[in-house]
Design an enzyme around this catalytic site. Structure first.
Site, PDB file in Angstrom:
ATOM      1  N   ASP A 298       1.016  -1.205   0.014  1.00  0.00           N
ATOM      2  CA  ASP A 298       0.056  -0.052   0.036  1.00  0.00           C
ATOM      3  C   ASP A 298       0.908   1.301  -0.047  1.00  0.00           C
ATOM      4  OD1 ASP A 298      -2.563   1.222   0.174  1.00  0.00           O
ATOM      5  OD2 ASP A 298      -2.026   1.717   2.103  1.00  0.00           O
ATOM      6  N   MET A 326     -23.058   3.934 -12.930  1.00  0.00           N
ATOM      7  CA  MET A 326     -21.605   4.224 -12.519  1.00  0.00           C
ATOM      8  C   MET A 326     -21.676   5.698 -12.649  1.00  0.00           C
ATOM      9  SD  MET A 326     -20.240   1.438 -12.175  1.00  0.00           S
ATOM     10  CE  MET A 326     -18.626   1.738 -12.026  1.00  0.00           C
ATOM     11  N   ASP A 345     -26.800  13.461 -19.013  1.00  0.00           N
ATOM     12  CA  ASP A 345     -27.352  12.479 -19.827  1.00  0.00           C
ATOM     13  C   ASP A 345     -28.203  13.085 -20.981  1.00  0.00           C
ATOM     14  OD1 ASP A 345     -28.787   9.604 -20.175  1.00  0.00           O
ATOM     15  OD2 ASP A 345     -27.617   9.402 -18.354  1.00  0.00           O
ATOM     16  N   VAL A 402     -21.053   6.401 -20.271  1.00  0.00           N
ATOM     17  CA  VAL A 402     -22.403   6.273 -21.031  1.00  0.00           C
ATOM     18  C   VAL A 402     -22.227   4.533 -21.307  1.00  0.00           C
ATOM     19  CG1 VAL A 402     -22.362   8.295 -21.959  1.00  0.00           C
ATOM     20  CG2 VAL A 402     -21.596   6.704 -23.165  1.00  0.00           C
ATOM     21  N   THR A 403     -23.443   4.046 -22.054  1.00  0.00           N
ATOM     22  CA  THR A 403     -23.600   3.092 -22.448  1.00  0.00           C
ATOM     23  C   THR A 403     -22.528   2.156 -23.013  1.00  0.00           C
ATOM     24  OG1 THR A 403     -25.767   3.667 -23.048  1.00  0.00           O
ATOM     25  CG2 THR A 403     -25.411   1.538 -23.408  1.00  0.00           C
ATOM     26  N   GLU A 404     -21.887   0.677 -22.724  1.00  0.00           N
ATOM     27  CA  GLU A 404     -21.048   0.134 -23.098  1.00  0.00           C
ATOM     28  C   GLU A 404     -21.239  -0.282 -24.623  1.00  0.00           C
ATOM     29  OE1 GLU A 404     -18.326   0.069 -21.568  1.00  0.00           O
ATOM     30  OE2 GLU A 404     -17.279  -1.791 -22.286  1.00  0.00           O
ATOM     31  N   LYS A 409     -19.938   5.313 -27.595  1.00  0.00           N
ATOM     32  CA  LYS A 409     -18.857   6.098 -26.952  1.00  0.00           C
ATOM     33  C   LYS A 409     -18.018   6.794 -27.808  1.00  0.00           C
ATOM     34  CE  LYS A 409     -18.180   2.712 -23.095  1.00  0.00           C
ATOM     35  NZ  LYS A 409     -18.729   3.459 -21.867  1.00  0.00           N
ATOM     36  N   SER A 431     -15.409  -0.805 -19.581  1.00  0.00           N
ATOM     37  CA  SER A 431     -14.693  -2.080 -18.861  1.00  0.00           C
ATOM     38  C   SER A 431     -14.192  -2.924 -19.988  1.00  0.00           C
ATOM     39  CB  SER A 431     -15.916  -2.637 -18.036  1.00  0.00           C
ATOM     40  OG  SER A 431     -17.096  -2.239 -18.038  1.00  0.00           O
ATOM     41  N   HIS A 452     -11.187   3.468 -14.826  1.00  0.00           N
ATOM     42  CA  HIS A 452     -12.156   2.371 -14.621  1.00  0.00           C
ATOM     43  C   HIS A 452     -12.401   2.158 -12.969  1.00  0.00           C
ATOM     44  CE1 HIS A 452     -12.812  -2.248 -15.084  1.00  0.00           C
ATOM     45  NE2 HIS A 452     -14.160  -1.541 -15.257  1.00  0.00           N
ATOM     46  N   GLU A 464      -8.629   1.583 -11.643  1.00  0.00           N
ATOM     47  CA  GLU A 464      -7.673   1.498 -12.553  1.00  0.00           C
ATOM     48  C   GLU A 464      -7.575   2.699 -13.531  1.00  0.00           C
ATOM     49  OE1 GLU A 464      -7.305  -2.928 -14.592  1.00  0.00           O
ATOM     50  OE2 GLU A 464      -9.335  -2.463 -14.033  1.00  0.00           O
ATOM     51  N   ASN A 502     -10.060  -7.143 -14.951  1.00  0.00           N
ATOM     52  CA  ASN A 502     -10.995  -8.238 -15.686  1.00  0.00           C
ATOM     53  C   ASN A 502     -10.136  -9.137 -16.275  1.00  0.00           C
ATOM     54  OD1 ASN A 502     -13.316  -7.322 -14.788  1.00  0.00           O
ATOM     55  ND2 ASN A 502     -13.512  -5.723 -16.121  1.00  0.00           N
TER      56      ASN A 502
HETATM   57  N1  LIG Z   1     -22.201  -1.581 -13.958  1.00  0.00           N
HETATM   58  C1  LIG Z   1     -21.021  -2.184 -13.676  1.00  0.00           C
HETATM   59  O1  LIG Z   1     -20.859  -2.759 -12.994  1.00  0.00           O
HETATM   60  C2  LIG Z   1     -19.769  -1.303 -14.382  1.00  0.00           C
HETATM   61  C3  LIG Z   1     -18.588  -1.412 -13.866  1.00  0.00           C
HETATM   62  C4  LIG Z   1     -17.350  -0.635 -14.242  1.00  0.00           C
HETATM   63  C5  LIG Z   1     -17.831   0.001 -15.539  1.00  0.00           C
HETATM   64  N2  LIG Z   1     -18.739  -0.083 -16.076  1.00  0.00           N
HETATM   65  C6  LIG Z   1     -18.698   0.809 -17.246  1.00  0.00           C
HETATM   66  O2  LIG Z   1     -19.360   1.877 -17.068  1.00  0.00           O
HETATM   67  C7  LIG Z   1     -20.142   2.474 -18.229  1.00  0.00           C
HETATM   68  C8  LIG Z   1     -21.654   2.825 -17.859  1.00  0.00           C
HETATM   69  O3  LIG Z   1     -22.127   1.580 -17.510  1.00  0.00           O
HETATM   70  P1  LIG Z   1     -23.613   1.598 -16.317  1.00  0.00           P
HETATM   71  O4  LIG Z   1     -23.464   0.485 -15.902  1.00  0.00           O
HETATM   72  O5  LIG Z   1     -23.664   2.871 -15.529  1.00  0.00           O
HETATM   73  O6  LIG Z   1     -24.749   1.736 -17.555  1.00  0.00           O
HETATM   74  P2  LIG Z   1     -26.311   2.488 -17.311  1.00  0.00           P
HETATM   75  O7  LIG Z   1     -26.681   1.764 -18.335  1.00  0.00           O
HETATM   76  O8  LIG Z   1     -26.561   2.145 -15.996  1.00  0.00           O
HETATM   77  O9  LIG Z   1     -26.039   3.859 -17.744  1.00  0.00           O
HETATM   78  C9  LIG Z   1     -25.563   4.491 -18.779  1.00  0.00           C
HETATM   79  C10 LIG Z   1     -26.139   5.890 -19.133  1.00  0.00           C
HETATM   80  O10 LIG Z   1     -25.462   6.462 -20.115  1.00  0.00           O
HETATM   81  C11 LIG Z   1     -26.392   7.349 -20.599  1.00  0.00           C
HETATM   82  N3  LIG Z   1     -26.101   7.503 -22.087  1.00  0.00           N
HETATM   83  C12 LIG Z   1     -26.339   6.875 -23.201  1.00  0.00           C
HETATM   84  N4  LIG Z   1     -26.019   7.712 -24.249  1.00  0.00           N
HETATM   85  C13 LIG Z   1     -25.521   9.031 -23.605  1.00  0.00           C
HETATM   86  C14 LIG Z   1     -25.193  10.194 -24.120  1.00  0.00           C
HETATM   87  N5  LIG Z   1     -25.091  10.349 -25.429  1.00  0.00           N
HETATM   88  N6  LIG Z   1     -24.670  11.301 -23.481  1.00  0.00           N
HETATM   89  C15 LIG Z   1     -25.108  10.931 -22.298  1.00  0.00           C
HETATM   90  N7  LIG Z   1     -25.496   9.922 -21.664  1.00  0.00           N
HETATM   91  C16 LIG Z   1     -25.891   8.793 -22.325  1.00  0.00           C
HETATM   92  C17 LIG Z   1     -27.646   6.515 -20.621  1.00  0.00           C
HETATM   93  O11 LIG Z   1     -29.088   7.112 -20.444  1.00  0.00           O
HETATM   94  C18 LIG Z   1     -27.792   5.809 -19.135  1.00  0.00           C
HETATM   95  O12 LIG Z   1     -28.305   6.637 -17.945  1.00  0.00           O
HETATM   96  C19 LIG Z   1     -20.005   1.287 -19.041  1.00  0.00           C
HETATM   97  O13 LIG Z   1     -19.077   1.650 -20.154  1.00  0.00           O
HETATM   98  C20 LIG Z   1     -19.508   0.050 -18.494  1.00  0.00           C
HETATM   99  O14 LIG Z   1     -19.060  -0.713 -19.126  1.00  0.00           O
HETATM  100  C21 LIG Z   1     -19.820  -0.525 -15.575  1.00  0.00           C
END
Ligand SMILES: NC(=O)c1ccc[n+]([C@@H]2O[C@H](COP(=O)([O-])OP(=O)(O)OC[C@H]3O[C@@H](n4cnc5c(N)ncnc54)[C@H](O)[C@@H]3O)[C@@H](O)[C@H]2O)c1
Length: 717
Positions: A298, A326, A345, A402-404, A409, A431, A452, A464, A502
């Site tokens: 640490d 997230m 959003d 935002v959405t994965e 993205k 991720s 991350h 990360e 991961n």
């Molecule tokens: N959920 C997990 O456990 C986790 C862990 C680590 C990383 N992540 C990563 O974090 C990111 C988000 O995941 P999440 O689980 O929060 O998803 P989620 O679906 O809960 O949230 C995604 C949000 O993005 C918004 N969005 C979509 N297009 C957009 C745009 N053009 N502008 C602004 N907002 C927009 C959606 O409306 C939604 O509210 C992804 O890349 C995911 O891989 C997720």
């Protein structure tokens, strides 16, 4: 000046009262390293030889009092073996006792943190006055050991068995009120009154108003309870403490209880010997080795983060794209730690959900009285929900969550870049998508990195920070600094599929799938791995993570590392997905989930999942030995960790181990994958790999380990 050493000075104040002041030269804190112990002996000799000193106060020249022993010296000392450790403590304890035995009243003026050896020094004094700004405690069990400079002996005699067991076996850090209530300190005063209060106590003792000799005698005698009372006191506290810590995983609390029970009826000097022997037993356990190693790792990680500081830009305003699970979590965490953040959003309902999450978390703290409603209001006001990029020119860093989906993205990142200043850093919380690939969507790829976070953001300590092919040092450093400001531990890694955490986790799930294919029972695997120390077994874990997330991640990893992460069969995790069993998300996965009385999701066995798995099993029906399960699961995970070191995805074993402990709950008392390999013995570990190599590349020993085994090398020491 009566004594002037490199750790301690002694000088006369007035009325025959001297100040015994700890101020270790060249260090920001006082600690009991070898040099301090030596100087302590010299300073005691100087006091002994000075008949003008009638009493003394013990003070610190730092903002903390004494933070404890010097943990960096433990490695050398503990490597000598049990007998030598017990022997090493003898002379140190003689010095502490000779200070206690000085025939003058002594009062500790505790101005700041006094932990471990630091608090043991306070216990050697006759009285203790504590500033309202200080904290005290004996946290050694957290390192797999227990107090060895007389702390178990003196605290038990000062505050009684029940309290001492609670203090020592939990290692809790105590605030002034708690310390005063238990009798561990005699007074609590405002910081500016500390010195006067300590002097006043010495004066009262000298004037005969306080019977300091009787008070000291209590510390020299056996504990004042008859054997039956002692037994009752120990038995009741034993139950409570051992219910909290599994002795097979964390042996120190049980060892300290045994020691206390044996030494309670002894006088000080014999009790100190018993303490030293018990301490030595704890110090040679692998758990102590792992936990001390973890503390040092640490420190390494913190030092590395500090090195980035000089390249970091200040972050006064952040933005997060996406108000989902997230994004909402990131906004909350940023606001709680004081950085204002814009949350963008594409719709008001999503923004409302993001705000609701922050609201719920803060309300819980208000309910628990950890936060005032006014502070809650201030925190919420730091999150600014919006649908537009209008204010993005004021932003120092944008975190995209935002959405994965790579296309979404790329478009979102390119839009964001147009709305920010030239020097604004842009970070993605993806991720699975390559940071180097996402950077192609940007005009200024040097300003772009991965950041991350783990879910839930407010709970998970790791971030990360991913360096893409074109990421600049400034972008990495600024992201590292922000992660720290948000109360997280950043670990910088290079870009590859799955990044570090991961990439290491998926071969572990792969090993799980293969065990099921070979006929193992997933409930047995969960039980075995939980007994091994994981907070949850792999079936339960994938249910919690989400089977859909797992399947998507596995596809990415299979593409990235087909030689060891692309199975030639359909695994149980995918079968669950095909059957719309997503885990806790829809309450059916490997297990099914029902709400318990407290409204929490409780896992239940579901025969349906066994029926789904049955057709994929190609192995003969046979019982799986627990060790085989552990070996197959751990080899896949540890080998991939080593491959990440080979590929320079992560720079040091310390960072790799910390990342696995903080990111996926690797059992801390095993110290992380690299420490686990060290403790198994590198050559023995390689032999295990050879034994299971027929299962596939994931189980084959990486070249780095073969080289280490051939040269008798370890990751640590
Ligand atoms: N959920 C997990 O456990 C986790 C862990 C680590 C990383 N992540 C990563 O974090 C990111 C988000 O995941 P999440 O689980 O929060 O998803 P989620 O679906 O809960 O949230 C995604 C949000 O993005 C918004 N969005 C979509 N297009 C957009 C745009 N053009 N502008 C602004 N907002 C927009 C959606 O409306 C939604 O509210 C992804 O890349 C995911 O891989 C997720």
């Amino acid at each position: 000046m009566i004594h002037s050493g490199n750790a301690i000075t002694v000088q006369m104040l007035s009325d025959g009262i001297a100040e015994f002041r700890f101020d270790l030269q060249g260090e920001s804190v006082n600690k009991f390293n070898r040099a301090t112990v030596e100087d302590f002996a010299a300073a005691i000799a100087a006091v002994k030889g000075n008949n003008d000193i009638k009493g003394l106060i013990v003070t610190s020249g730092k903002s903390s009092f004494i933070v404890g022993a010097d943990i960096t010296e433990f490695g050398d000392n503990f490597a000598q073996g049990e007998a030598a450790i017990a022997e090493w403590l003898g002379p140190v304890n003689n010095i502490f006792s000779s200070f206690e035995d000085l025939d003058i009243p002594k009062v500790a003026a505790i101005n700041g943190i006094a932990l471990g050896g630091g608090f043991e020094l306070c216990l050697v004094c006759d009285y203790r006055v504590m500033s309202t700004a200080a904290q005290v405690g004996l946290p050694e069990v957290k390192l797999g050991i227990f107090p060895g400079f007389g702390g178990t002996v003196r605290l038990t005699r000062v505050i009684g068995i029940d309290n001492a067991v609670e203090w020592i076996a939990t290692g809790a850090q105590k605030k002034p009120e708690a310390a005063l209530k238990d009798g561990a300190v005699d007074a609590v005063v405002a910081p500016e009154k500390l010195q006067d209060a300590a002097i006043d106590l010495v004066k009262q003792a000298l004037a005969g108003k306080l019977d300091w000799k009787a008070k000291r005698q209590e510390k020299l005698d056996p504990v004042k309870l008859n054997p039956l009372e002692q037994m009752m006191a120990f038995n009741s506290s034993k139950g409570v403490i051992l219910a909290k810590a599994n002795p097979a995983q964390y042996p120190a609390p049980k060892l300290v209880l045994d020691t206390l029970q044996a030494s309670a009826s002894m006088g000080r000097d014999d009790a100190l010997k018993a303490e030293a022997q018990g301490f030595a037993k704890a110090a040679v356990t692998p758990q102590a080795g792992a936990l001390i190693g973890l503390f040092l790792s640490d420190q390494v990680v913190k030092k590395i983060s500090k090195k980035h500081e000089k390249n970091a830009h200040p972050v006064n305003m952040a933005a997060v794209l996406g108000a989902g699970i997230m994004g909402g979590g990131i906004a909350y965490q940023s606001a709680v730690k004081g950085t204002p953040i814009i949350m963008k959003d594409i719709g008001n309902p999503q923004l409302a959900l993001g705000m609701k999450e922050a609201n719920t978390l803060l309300s819980k703290q208000v309910e628990r009285k950890k936060l005032t409603p006014a502070k809650m209001g201030e925190t919420l006001a730091r999150i600014r929900p919006t649908l537009s990029y209008d204010e993005f020119k004021d932003v120092d860093i944008v975190i995209e969550a935002v959405t994965e989906n790579p296309k979404i993205k790329e478009a979102v990142l390119a839009d964001a870049e147009k709305s920010v200043r030239e020097n604004t850093i842009i970070a993605s919380n993806t991720s699975t998508i390559s940071i180097t690939r996402l950077a192609n969507a940007l005009q200024r790829p040097e300003n772009f990195v991965g950041m991350h976070f783990f879910n839930p953001v407010h709970m998970m300590p790791l971030v990360e920070v991913i360096r893409g092919a074109k990421s600049s040092d400034e972008a990495v450093a600024t992201t590292v600094a922000l992660a720290q400001k948000m109360g997280k531990t950043p670990i910088v890694v290079n870009d590859c599929p799955g990044f570090l955490v991961n990439r290491v986790l998926f071969p572990y799930f792969g090993a799980f799938d293969l065990l099921l294919k070979d006929g193992a029972d997933f409930q047995q695997i969960d039980k075995v791995m939980e007994k091994f120390g994981w907070p949850m077994g792999p079936a339960y874990l994938i249910d919690v993570v989400g089977i859909d997330t797992g399947v998507h991640g596995a596809e990415v990893m299979a593409e990235g590392f087909p030689d060891r992460m692309k199975p030639s069969y359909k695994g149980a995790i995918e079968i669950m997905y095909d059957n719309k069993r997503l885990g806790q998300k829809n309450d059916v996965g490997f297990y099914k989930y029902e709400l318990d009385k407290k409204g929490k999701k409780a896992k239940k066995v579901d025969p349906a999942s066994y029926e789904l798995i049955a057709p994929m099993v190609t192995g003969e029906k046979r019982a799986f030995d627990d060790q085989e399960i552990i070996d197959r699961m751990m080899l896949a995970l540890c080998n991939e960790t080593v491959r990440c070191l080979e590929d320079n995805i992560v720079a040091t074993p310390a960072e790799a181990d910390m990342a696995m402990i903080m990111g996926i709950g690797f059992p801390p008392f095993r110290g992380g994958p690299c420490r686990y390999i060290d403790q198994t013995g590198v050559a023995e570990y390689v032999a295990k790999c050879d034994q299971y190599a027929h299962l596939g590349k994931a189980y084959e020993a990486p070249q780095m380990l073969r080289d280490m085994a051939a040269n008798n090398k370890k990751f640590y020491g």
